[in-house]
Design a protein around this motif. Sequence first.
Motif, PDB file in Angstrom:
ATOM      1  N   PRO A   1      24.707  49.161  31.260  1.00 48.01           N
ATOM      2  CA  PRO A   1      25.811  49.929  31.847  1.00 48.01           C
ATOM      3  C   PRO A   1      26.219  49.450  33.246  1.00 48.01           C
ATOM      4  N   VAL A   2      25.261  49.021  34.038  1.00 49.38           N
ATOM      5  CA  VAL A   2      25.585  48.563  35.395  1.00 49.38           C
ATOM      6  C   VAL A   2      26.381  47.258  35.331  1.00 49.38           C
ATOM      7  N   ALA A   3      25.902  46.321  34.524  1.00 51.69           N
ATOM      8  CA  ALA A   3      26.617  45.049  34.403  1.00 51.69           C
ATOM      9  C   ALA A   3      27.984  45.281  33.773  1.00 51.69           C
ATOM     10  N   ARG A   4      28.042  46.074  32.750  1.00 49.70           N
ATOM     11  CA  ARG A   4      29.315  46.330  32.057  1.00 49.70           C
ATOM     12  C   ARG A   4      30.344  46.938  33.022  1.00 49.70           C
ATOM     13  N   ALA A   5      29.888  47.847  33.876  1.00 53.27           N
ATOM     14  CA  ALA A   5      30.794  48.467  34.849  1.00 53.27           C
ATOM     15  C   ALA A   5      31.223  47.492  35.937  1.00 53.27           C
ATOM     16  N   SER A   6      30.521  46.375  36.058  1.00 55.76           N
ATOM     17  CA  SER A   6      30.839  45.382  37.087  1.00 55.76           C
ATOM     18  C   SER A   6      31.755  44.275  36.585  1.00 55.76           C
ATOM     19  N   VAL A   7      32.173  44.336  35.332  1.00 60.14           N
ATOM     20  CA  VAL A   7      33.091  43.330  34.803  1.00 60.14           C
ATOM     21  C   VAL A   7      34.483  43.629  35.345  1.00 60.14           C
ATOM     22  N   ARG A   8      35.104  42.620  35.939  1.00 62.59           N
ATOM     23  CA  ARG A   8      36.430  42.760  36.533  1.00 62.59           C
ATOM     24  C   ARG A   8      37.344  41.666  36.017  1.00 62.59           C
ATOM     25  N   GLU A   9      38.635  41.944  36.041  1.00 64.12           N
ATOM     26  CA  GLU A   9      39.629  40.914  35.744  1.00 64.12           C
ATOM     27  C   GLU A   9      40.227  40.458  37.066  1.00 64.12           C
TER      28      GLU A   9
ATOM     29  N   LEU B   1      31.782  38.914  36.692  1.00 65.57           N
ATOM     30  CA  LEU B   1      30.855  39.987  37.015  1.00 65.57           C
ATOM     31  C   LEU B   1      30.863  40.159  38.531  1.00 65.57           C
ATOM     32  N   ASP B   2      31.284  41.315  38.994  1.00 68.65           N
ATOM     33  CA  ASP B   2      31.377  41.572  40.431  1.00 68.65           C
ATOM     34  C   ASP B   2      30.028  42.040  40.958  1.00 68.65           C
ATOM     35  N   THR B   3      29.333  41.149  41.611  1.00 73.32           N
ATOM     36  CA  THR B   3      28.044  41.483  42.209  1.00 73.32           C
ATOM     37  C   THR B   3      28.140  41.506  43.734  1.00 73.32           C
ATOM     38  N   SER B   4      29.357  41.544  44.250  1.00 66.96           N
ATOM     39  CA  SER B   4      29.551  41.530  45.701  1.00 66.96           C
ATOM     40  C   SER B   4      29.105  42.858  46.313  1.00 66.96           C
ATOM     41  N   ARG B   5      28.809  42.799  47.591  1.00 71.28           N
ATOM     42  CA  ARG B   5      28.448  44.011  48.313  1.00 71.28           C
ATOM     43  C   ARG B   5      29.647  44.956  48.300  1.00 71.28           C
ATOM     44  N   GLY B   6      29.438  46.166  47.916  1.00 70.71           N
ATOM     45  CA  GLY B   6      30.509  47.148  47.864  1.00 70.71           C
ATOM     46  C   GLY B   6      31.377  47.041  46.626  1.00 70.71           C
ATOM     47  N   ARG B   7      31.082  46.060  45.784  1.00 66.10           N
ATOM     48  CA  ARG B   7      31.840  45.847  44.535  1.00 66.10           C
ATOM     49  C   ARG B   7      33.353  45.771  44.804  1.00 66.10           C
ATOM     50  N   ARG B   8      33.732  44.949  45.793  1.00 67.00           N
ATOM     51  CA  ARG B   8      35.143  44.838  46.168  1.00 67.00           C
ATOM     52  C   ARG B   8      35.730  43.462  45.908  1.00 67.00           C
ATOM     53  N   ARG B   9      35.056  42.636  45.139  1.00 68.24           N
ATOM     54  CA  ARG B   9      35.590  41.305  44.834  1.00 68.24           C
ATOM     55  C   ARG B   9      36.870  41.468  44.024  1.00 68.24           C
ATOM     56  N   ARG B  10      37.904  40.709  44.389  1.00 65.93           N
ATOM     57  CA  ARG B  10      39.211  40.852  43.743  1.00 65.93           C
ATOM     58  C   ARG B  10      39.599  39.662  42.883  1.00 65.93           C
ATOM     59  N   TRP B  11      38.980  38.502  43.128  1.00 69.62           N
ATOM     60  CA  TRP B  11      39.411  37.292  42.459  1.00 69.62           C
ATOM     61  C   TRP B  11      38.255  36.612  41.751  1.00 69.62           C
ATOM     62  N   CYS B  12      38.609  35.852  40.715  1.00 66.30           N
ATOM     63  CA  CYS B  12      37.588  35.090  39.995  1.00 66.30           C
ATOM     64  C   CYS B  12      36.924  34.095  40.939  1.00 66.30           C
ATOM     65  N   SER B  13      37.712  33.549  41.865  1.00 63.00           N
ATOM     66  CA  SER B  13      37.205  32.604  42.843  1.00 63.00           C
ATOM     67  C   SER B  13      37.976  32.769  44.140  1.00 63.00           C
ATOM     68  N   SER B  14      37.252  32.939  45.216  1.00 60.56           N
ATOM     69  CA  SER B  14      37.902  33.048  46.520  1.00 60.56           C
ATOM     70  C   SER B  14      38.603  31.740  46.876  1.00 60.56           C
ATOM     71  N   GLU B  15      38.028  30.619  46.423  1.00 52.27           N
ATOM     72  CA  GLU B  15      38.598  29.318  46.740  1.00 52.27           C
ATOM     73  C   GLU B  15      39.853  29.013  45.922  1.00 52.27           C
TER      74      GLU B  15
ATOM     75  N   GLY C   1      29.499  34.645  36.581  1.00 50.95           N
ATOM     76  CA  GLY C   1      28.326  35.499  36.726  1.00 50.95           C
ATOM     77  C   GLY C   1      27.524  35.708  35.449  1.00 50.95           C
ATOM     78  N   ARG C   2      28.047  35.311  34.326  1.00 49.11           N
ATOM     79  CA  ARG C   2      27.337  35.388  33.043  1.00 49.11           C
ATOM     80  C   ARG C   2      27.772  34.207  32.192  1.00 49.11           C
ATOM     81  N   ILE C   3      26.876  33.710  31.372  1.00 50.35           N
ATOM     82  CA  ILE C   3      27.215  32.589  30.499  1.00 50.35           C
ATOM     83  C   ILE C   3      28.364  32.957  29.568  1.00 50.35           C
ATOM     84  N   CYS C   4      28.309  34.163  28.997  1.00 52.23           N
ATOM     85  CA  CYS C   4      29.370  34.550  28.054  1.00 52.23           C
ATOM     86  C   CYS C   4      30.727  34.652  28.741  1.00 52.23           C
TER      87      CYS C   4
END
Length: 198
Positions: free
Chosen positions: A145-153, A164-178, A17-20
């Motif tokens: 602040p919004v992007a920073r709060a959306s960073v997930r491991e 960067l979790d940009t999913s609806r509801g911010r419930r993404r759990r994995w780096c890749s679903s696949e 979700g971000r180059i960095c």
Amino acid sequence: MALGTAAAPYELRFDAGRICLDLLATTHPGERLDALGPLRAWITGSGLVPPGTPLPHADTGWLLGFRELRGHVEQLVRGRNAARTRPYDLALARVNELAGAAAPPAPRAVPGEDGTLVRELADPPGCAALLAAVARDTVELLTDPVARASVRECEGDNCPLVYLDTSRGRRRRWCSSEVCGNRERVARHRRRAALARA
């Protein structure tokens, strides 16, 4: 990728979700930026330069520069609670220095083979300009602040990737679903099947 198989030697990922954050992914499951070929592929795949941009002037100094920046980005992204420590402050100072060190590569629109406009760079990009672009992306992430709060491991087993979790509801759990998501679903299915047999 199936369970128990190793990644291809230069398989690169661009789904954080971000180059960095994509730069951080070049360490898992092993070092991906171990030669100039993979570094050139990462620079192009990340969108820092248009596809087909030759980078013949890249040298081992570029590898060292990108790896150094990656270490600083990791310190800043993962060290949220370590703010105001010496390593964090040094990483922040270096990222700020790199962000202002050079102008980003200048794009221009030119007619492609089919007549549509395509992007190319006015001049071959230098390492400092590309590092500056990644450092600026880091600064933008850290100061939004919004992007920073959306960073997930990633919650996948043994997966240290951040995204960067940009999913609806911010419930993404994995780096890749696949990749990690699939592994978790297979493991869950096997546990249920084993319980049903018991």
